[in-house]
Design a protein around this motif. Structure first.
Motif, PDB file in Angstrom:
ATOM      1  N   ARG A 104       0.640  -1.143   0.086  1.00 25.40           N
ATOM      2  CA  ARG A 104       0.042  -0.247   0.061  1.00 25.40           C
ATOM      3  C   ARG A 104       0.478   1.252   0.076  1.00 25.40           C
ATOM      4  O   ARG A 104       1.926   1.468   0.731  1.00 25.40           O
ATOM      5  CB  ARG A 104      -1.105   0.298   0.881  1.00 25.40           C
ATOM      6  CG  ARG A 104      -2.416  -0.790   1.370  1.00 25.40           C
ATOM      7  CD  ARG A 104      -2.711  -1.078   2.589  1.00 25.40           C
ATOM      8  NE  ARG A 104      -3.759  -2.180   2.815  1.00 25.40           N
ATOM      9  CZ  ARG A 104      -5.358  -2.122   2.597  1.00 25.40           C
ATOM     10  NH1 ARG A 104      -5.170  -0.426   2.110  1.00 25.40           N
ATOM     11  NH2 ARG A 104      -5.661  -3.114   2.381  1.00 25.40           N
ATOM     12  N   ASN A 105       0.061   2.237  -0.572  1.00 29.32           N
ATOM     13  CA  ASN A 105       0.977   3.537  -0.795  1.00 29.32           C
ATOM     14  C   ASN A 105       0.434   4.506   0.712  1.00 29.32           C
ATOM     15  O   ASN A 105      -0.255   3.525   1.813  1.00 29.32           O
ATOM     16  CB  ASN A 105       0.606   4.738  -1.805  1.00 29.32           C
ATOM     17  CG  ASN A 105      -0.170   5.066  -2.198  1.00 29.32           C
ATOM     18  OD1 ASN A 105      -1.756   5.135  -1.546  1.00 29.32           O
ATOM     19  ND2 ASN A 105      -1.543   5.017  -3.119  1.00 29.32           N
ATOM     20  N   ARG A 124      -0.911   6.758   1.131  1.00 34.89           N
ATOM     21  CA  ARG A 124      -3.456   7.234   0.933  1.00 34.89           C
ATOM     22  C   ARG A 124      -3.581   5.359   1.280  1.00 34.89           C
ATOM     23  O   ARG A 124      -5.016   5.452   0.975  1.00 34.89           O
ATOM     24  CB  ARG A 124      -3.475   7.159  -0.334  1.00 34.89           C
ATOM     25  CG  ARG A 124      -3.410   8.852  -0.262  1.00 34.89           C
ATOM     26  CD  ARG A 124      -3.468   8.900  -1.794  1.00 34.89           C
ATOM     27  NE  ARG A 124      -5.361   9.770  -1.184  1.00 34.89           N
ATOM     28  CZ  ARG A 124      -5.606   9.826  -2.634  1.00 34.89           C
ATOM     29  NH1 ARG A 124      -5.380  10.391  -3.444  1.00 34.89           N
ATOM     30  NH2 ARG A 124      -6.808  10.991  -2.092  1.00 34.89           N
ATOM     31  N   GLN A 139      -3.989   2.713  -1.260  1.00 40.01           N
ATOM     32  CA  GLN A 139      -4.244   2.660  -2.050  1.00 40.01           C
ATOM     33  C   GLN A 139      -2.904   0.971  -2.671  1.00 40.01           C
ATOM     34  O   GLN A 139      -1.926   1.628  -1.963  1.00 40.01           O
ATOM     35  CB  GLN A 139      -4.173   3.368  -2.947  1.00 40.01           C
ATOM     36  CG  GLN A 139      -5.389   4.322  -2.817  1.00 40.01           C
ATOM     37  CD  GLN A 139      -5.285   5.442  -3.642  1.00 40.01           C
ATOM     38  OE1 GLN A 139      -4.097   6.118  -4.367  1.00 40.01           O
ATOM     39  NE2 GLN A 139      -6.296   6.296  -3.995  1.00 40.01           N
ATOM     40  N   GLY A 182       1.316   1.598  -7.867  1.00 39.72           N
ATOM     41  CA  GLY A 182       0.668   1.623  -8.917  1.00 39.72           C
ATOM     42  C   GLY A 182       2.671   0.769  -8.671  1.00 39.72           C
ATOM     43  O   GLY A 182       2.740  -0.676 -10.175  1.00 39.72           O
ATOM     44  N   THR A 238       1.840  -3.230  -8.808  1.00 39.80           N
ATOM     45  CA  THR A 238       0.785  -4.151  -9.745  1.00 39.80           C
ATOM     46  C   THR A 238       1.413  -4.664 -10.971  1.00 39.80           C
ATOM     47  O   THR A 238       0.098  -6.106 -10.876  1.00 39.80           O
ATOM     48  CB  THR A 238      -0.018  -3.055 -10.172  1.00 39.80           C
ATOM     49  OG1 THR A 238       0.217  -1.656  -9.922  1.00 39.80           O
ATOM     50  CG2 THR A 238      -1.750  -3.669 -11.142  1.00 39.80           C
ATOM     51  N   TYR A 246      -3.749   1.870 -15.807  1.00 41.96           N
ATOM     52  CA  TYR A 246      -4.490   1.816 -14.853  1.00 41.96           C
ATOM     53  C   TYR A 246      -5.510   2.926 -14.829  1.00 41.96           C
ATOM     54  O   TYR A 246      -5.863   4.422 -15.602  1.00 41.96           O
ATOM     55  CB  TYR A 246      -3.666   2.676 -13.917  1.00 41.96           C
ATOM     56  CG  TYR A 246      -2.314   2.169 -13.839  1.00 41.96           C
ATOM     57  CD1 TYR A 246      -2.427   1.033 -12.174  1.00 41.96           C
ATOM     58  CD2 TYR A 246      -0.932   2.119 -14.557  1.00 41.96           C
ATOM     59  CE1 TYR A 246      -1.159   0.822 -12.233  1.00 41.96           C
ATOM     60  CE2 TYR A 246       0.632   1.120 -13.681  1.00 41.96           C
ATOM     61  CZ  TYR A 246       0.306   0.356 -12.880  1.00 41.96           C
ATOM     62  OH  TYR A 246       1.063   0.258 -12.997  1.00 41.96           O
ATOM     63  N   GLU A 281      -8.698   3.076 -12.287  1.00 36.97           N
ATOM     64  CA  GLU A 281      -8.824   3.090 -11.130  1.00 36.97           C
ATOM     65  C   GLU A 281      -7.822   2.584  -9.788  1.00 36.97           C
ATOM     66  O   GLU A 281      -7.472   1.717 -10.143  1.00 36.97           O
ATOM     67  CB  GLU A 281      -9.932   2.556 -10.572  1.00 36.97           C
ATOM     68  CG  GLU A 281     -11.537   3.132 -11.561  1.00 36.97           C
ATOM     69  CD  GLU A 281     -11.825   4.557 -11.182  1.00 36.97           C
ATOM     70  OE1 GLU A 281     -11.795   4.909 -10.528  1.00 36.97           O
ATOM     71  OE2 GLU A 281     -12.887   4.993 -12.237  1.00 36.97           O
ATOM     72  N   PRO A 282      -7.698   3.153  -8.730  1.00 33.57           N
ATOM     73  CA  PRO A 282      -6.865   2.270  -7.644  1.00 33.57           C
ATOM     74  C   PRO A 282      -7.480   1.320  -7.087  1.00 33.57           C
ATOM     75  O   PRO A 282      -8.748   0.537  -7.087  1.00 33.57           O
ATOM     76  CB  PRO A 282      -6.820   3.696  -6.687  1.00 33.57           C
ATOM     77  CG  PRO A 282      -8.029   4.691  -6.392  1.00 33.57           C
ATOM     78  CD  PRO A 282      -9.187   4.757  -8.124  1.00 33.57           C
ATOM     79  N   THR A 333      -7.785  -0.501  -3.627  1.00 30.52           N
ATOM     80  CA  THR A 333      -8.524   0.215  -2.201  1.00 30.52           C
ATOM     81  C   THR A 333      -8.394  -0.913  -0.870  1.00 30.52           C
ATOM     82  O   THR A 333      -7.828  -1.010  -0.273  1.00 30.52           O
ATOM     83  CB  THR A 333      -9.240   1.217  -2.156  1.00 30.52           C
ATOM     84  OG1 THR A 333     -10.536   0.698  -2.314  1.00 30.52           O
ATOM     85  CG2 THR A 333      -9.042   2.752  -2.801  1.00 30.52           C
ATOM     86  N   GLN A 387     -11.804  -3.719  -8.852  1.00 29.69           N
ATOM     87  CA  GLN A 387     -12.285  -2.679  -7.472  1.00 29.69           C
ATOM     88  C   GLN A 387     -13.878  -2.412  -7.515  1.00 29.69           C
ATOM     89  O   GLN A 387     -14.346  -2.031  -8.129  1.00 29.69           O
ATOM     90  CB  GLN A 387     -11.397  -2.381  -7.369  1.00 29.69           C
ATOM     91  CG  GLN A 387     -11.708  -1.360  -5.305  1.00 29.69           C
ATOM     92  CD  GLN A 387     -10.844  -2.723  -4.597  1.00 29.69           C
ATOM     93  OE1 GLN A 387      -9.633  -2.946  -4.943  1.00 29.69           O
ATOM     94  NE2 GLN A 387     -11.706  -2.466  -3.741  1.00 29.69           N
ATOM     95  N   ALA A 396     -10.185  -1.479 -12.699  1.00 28.35           N
ATOM     96  CA  ALA A 396      -9.227  -0.908 -12.168  1.00 28.35           C
ATOM     97  C   ALA A 396      -7.473  -0.821 -12.911  1.00 28.35           C
ATOM     98  O   ALA A 396      -7.538   0.272 -13.452  1.00 28.35           O
ATOM     99  CB  ALA A 396      -8.866  -1.469 -10.519  1.00 28.35           C
TER     100      ALA A 396
END
Length: 161
Positions: free
Chosen positions: A58-59, A61, A63, A66, A69, A106, A108-109, A111, A137, A142
Protein backbone atom coordinates in the motif's frame (compact mmCIF):
# COMPACT_ATOMS: atom_id res chain seq x y z
CA UNK A 1 21.11 -27.81 -15.62
CA UNK A 2 21.71 -30.33 -12.87
CA UNK A 3 18.78 -31.71 -10.88
CA UNK A 4 20.46 -30.72 -7.60
CA UNK A 5 20.74 -27.08 -8.79
CA UNK A 6 17.03 -26.68 -9.45
CA UNK A 7 14.55 -29.30 -8.34
CA UNK A 8 10.93 -28.28 -8.89
CA UNK A 9 9.75 -31.21 -6.78
CA UNK A 10 11.04 -29.39 -3.69
CA UNK A 11 8.97 -26.27 -4.38
CA UNK A 12 6.32 -26.54 -1.69
CA UNK A 13 4.44 -23.57 -3.15
CA UNK A 14 3.55 -25.76 -6.16
CA UNK A 15 1.15 -27.75 -3.96
CA UNK A 16 -1.43 -25.22 -2.75
CA UNK A 17 -4.32 -25.94 -0.44
CA UNK A 18 -7.63 -26.67 -2.21
CA UNK A 19 -9.18 -23.48 -3.61
CA UNK A 20 -5.86 -21.59 -3.56
CA UNK A 21 -3.58 -20.61 -6.42
CA UNK A 22 -0.22 -21.03 -4.73
CA UNK A 23 1.11 -22.35 -1.44
CA UNK A 24 3.58 -20.73 0.94
CA UNK A 25 7.22 -20.61 -0.06
CA UNK A 26 6.96 -18.71 -3.36
CA UNK A 27 9.10 -15.57 -3.03
CA UNK A 28 6.80 -13.12 -4.82
CA UNK A 29 3.68 -14.99 -3.76
CA UNK A 30 4.57 -14.78 -0.09
CA UNK A 31 5.22 -11.04 -0.36
CA UNK A 32 1.77 -10.55 -1.97
CA UNK A 33 0.23 -13.07 0.46
CA UNK A 34 -0.97 -15.04 -2.55
CA UNK A 35 -1.42 -18.13 -0.38
CA UNK A 36 -4.60 -16.40 0.88
CA UNK A 37 -6.04 -15.68 -2.57
CA UNK A 38 -9.24 -17.57 -3.37
CA UNK A 39 -9.64 -19.26 -6.74
CA UNK A 40 -13.15 -18.29 -7.90
CA UNK A 41 -12.88 -20.05 -11.26
CA UNK A 42 -10.22 -21.88 -13.20
CA UNK A 43 -10.26 -23.60 -16.54
CA UNK A 44 -7.83 -24.07 -19.37
CA UNK A 45 -6.28 -20.66 -20.07
CA UNK A 46 -8.44 -18.77 -17.57
CA UNK A 47 -8.24 -17.76 -13.91
CA UNK A 48 -10.53 -15.65 -11.75
CA UNK A 49 -9.25 -14.91 -8.25
CA UNK A 50 -10.12 -12.92 -5.18
CA UNK A 51 -6.90 -11.33 -3.93
CA UNK A 52 -6.00 -9.30 -0.89
CA UNK A 53 -4.15 -6.03 -0.51
CA UNK A 54 -1.55 -6.50 2.24
CA UNK A 55 -0.07 -3.52 4.08
CA UNK A 56 3.37 -3.90 2.48
CA UNK A 57 2.02 -3.08 -1.01
CA UNK A 58 0.00 0.00 0.00
CA UNK A 59 1.01 3.61 -0.64
CA UNK A 60 0.58 6.32 2.05
CA UNK A 61 -3.08 6.75 0.97
CA UNK A 62 -3.77 3.07 1.60
CA UNK A 63 -4.08 2.20 -2.10
CA UNK A 64 -2.01 -0.35 -4.00
CA UNK A 65 1.31 1.28 -4.84
CA UNK A 66 1.39 1.27 -8.65
CA UNK A 67 4.83 -0.31 -8.77
CA UNK A 68 3.52 -3.50 -7.16
CA UNK A 69 0.71 -3.93 -9.68
CA UNK A 70 3.03 -5.59 -12.24
CA UNK A 71 4.09 -8.12 -9.62
CA UNK A 72 0.47 -9.24 -9.24
CA UNK A 73 0.02 -9.22 -13.03
CA UNK A 74 3.17 -11.23 -13.66
CA UNK A 75 2.36 -13.90 -11.10
CA UNK A 76 -1.23 -14.33 -12.27
CA UNK A 77 -0.36 -14.22 -16.00
CA UNK A 78 2.29 -16.92 -15.53
CA UNK A 79 -0.23 -19.18 -13.78
CA UNK A 80 -2.79 -18.42 -16.50
CA UNK A 81 -0.36 -19.63 -19.16
CA UNK A 82 0.23 -22.77 -17.11
CA UNK A 83 -3.55 -23.32 -17.21
CA UNK A 84 -3.47 -23.01 -21.01
CA UNK A 85 -0.36 -25.09 -21.67
CA UNK A 86 -0.61 -27.75 -18.99
CA UNK A 87 -4.34 -27.59 -18.22
CA UNK A 88 -3.75 -27.18 -14.49
CA UNK A 89 -1.94 -24.97 -12.00
CA UNK A 90 -1.70 -27.86 -9.52
CA UNK A 91 1.78 -29.33 -9.10
CA UNK A 92 5.16 -28.22 -10.37
CA UNK A 93 5.44 -26.66 -13.83
CA UNK A 94 6.77 -28.68 -16.76
CA UNK A 95 8.05 -25.59 -18.58
CA UNK A 96 9.87 -22.51 -17.38
CA UNK A 97 7.97 -19.36 -18.32
CA UNK A 98 9.67 -16.04 -18.95
CA UNK A 99 7.83 -12.72 -19.20
CA UNK A 100 9.13 -10.82 -22.20
CA UNK A 101 6.76 -7.84 -22.28
CA UNK A 102 4.11 -6.24 -20.07
CA UNK A 103 1.89 -3.20 -20.46
CA UNK A 104 -0.49 -1.84 -17.84
CA UNK A 105 -3.25 0.75 -17.93
CA UNK A 106 -4.50 2.09 -14.62
CA UNK A 107 -8.11 3.33 -14.44
CA UNK A 108 -9.07 3.24 -10.76
CA UNK A 109 -7.12 2.75 -7.54
CA UNK A 110 -7.05 -0.64 -5.87
CA UNK A 111 -8.11 0.08 -2.30
CA UNK A 112 -8.83 -3.42 -0.99
CA UNK A 113 -9.22 -5.01 1.31
CA UNK A 114 -10.11 -7.53 -1.42
CA UNK A 115 -10.30 -7.23 -5.21
CA UNK A 116 -10.85 -9.57 -8.16
CA UNK A 117 -8.27 -10.53 -10.75
CA UNK A 118 -9.39 -12.07 -14.02
CA UNK A 119 -6.78 -13.39 -16.42
CA UNK A 120 -7.16 -15.10 -19.79
CA UNK A 121 -4.77 -16.60 -22.30
CA UNK A 122 -5.85 -14.75 -25.44
CA UNK A 123 -3.40 -16.22 -27.95
CA UNK A 124 -0.80 -18.95 -28.04
CA UNK A 125 1.52 -19.33 -31.00
CA UNK A 126 4.41 -21.75 -30.68
CA UNK A 127 6.18 -20.93 -27.41
CA UNK A 128 4.74 -17.41 -27.23
CA UNK A 129 1.67 -16.66 -25.09
CA UNK A 130 -0.34 -13.45 -24.87
CA UNK A 131 -2.39 -12.87 -21.69
CA UNK A 132 -4.90 -10.16 -20.75
CA UNK A 133 -5.34 -9.54 -17.04
CA UNK A 134 -7.99 -7.32 -15.45
CA UNK A 135 -8.27 -6.10 -11.87
CA UNK A 136 -11.71 -5.17 -10.54
CA UNK A 137 -12.25 -3.11 -7.42
CA UNK A 138 -15.90 -3.22 -6.30
CA UNK A 139 -16.93 -4.54 -9.76
CA UNK A 140 -15.23 -1.58 -11.49
CA UNK A 141 -12.42 -2.19 -13.99
CA UNK A 142 -9.35 -0.75 -12.26
CA UNK A 143 -6.37 -2.16 -14.19
CA UNK A 144 -5.94 -3.74 -17.61
CA UNK A 145 -2.66 -5.49 -18.39
CA UNK A 146 -1.27 -7.23 -21.48
CA UNK A 147 1.59 -9.67 -20.97
CA UNK A 148 3.69 -11.66 -23.44
CA UNK A 149 5.23 -14.82 -21.98
CA UNK A 150 7.64 -17.27 -23.59
CA UNK A 151 7.95 -20.96 -22.75
CA UNK A 152 11.51 -22.13 -22.11
CA UNK A 153 12.64 -25.75 -21.74
CA UNK A 154 13.52 -26.66 -18.16
CA UNK A 155 16.82 -28.26 -19.22
CA UNK A 156 18.03 -25.16 -21.07
CA UNK A 157 21.03 -23.53 -19.37
CA UNK A 158 20.40 -20.00 -18.14
CA UNK A 159 21.45 -17.33 -20.61
CA UNK A 160 21.20 -19.54 -23.71
CA UNK A 161 18.98 -18.38 -26.55
Amino acid sequence: MADDDFDLRRMRWAKPEPGRLVGRGHTAGDFLEAYDWVVLEKRQGYLRLEAGLPEQVRNPRGQMFGGFTPTYVDLVALFTVRMGVEGSVDGPPRHWLATSQMRLDYFEPITGPRFVIESELEKRRGRTNFVLTRFFQDDELAVLAATTIREVKLDRPLGDA
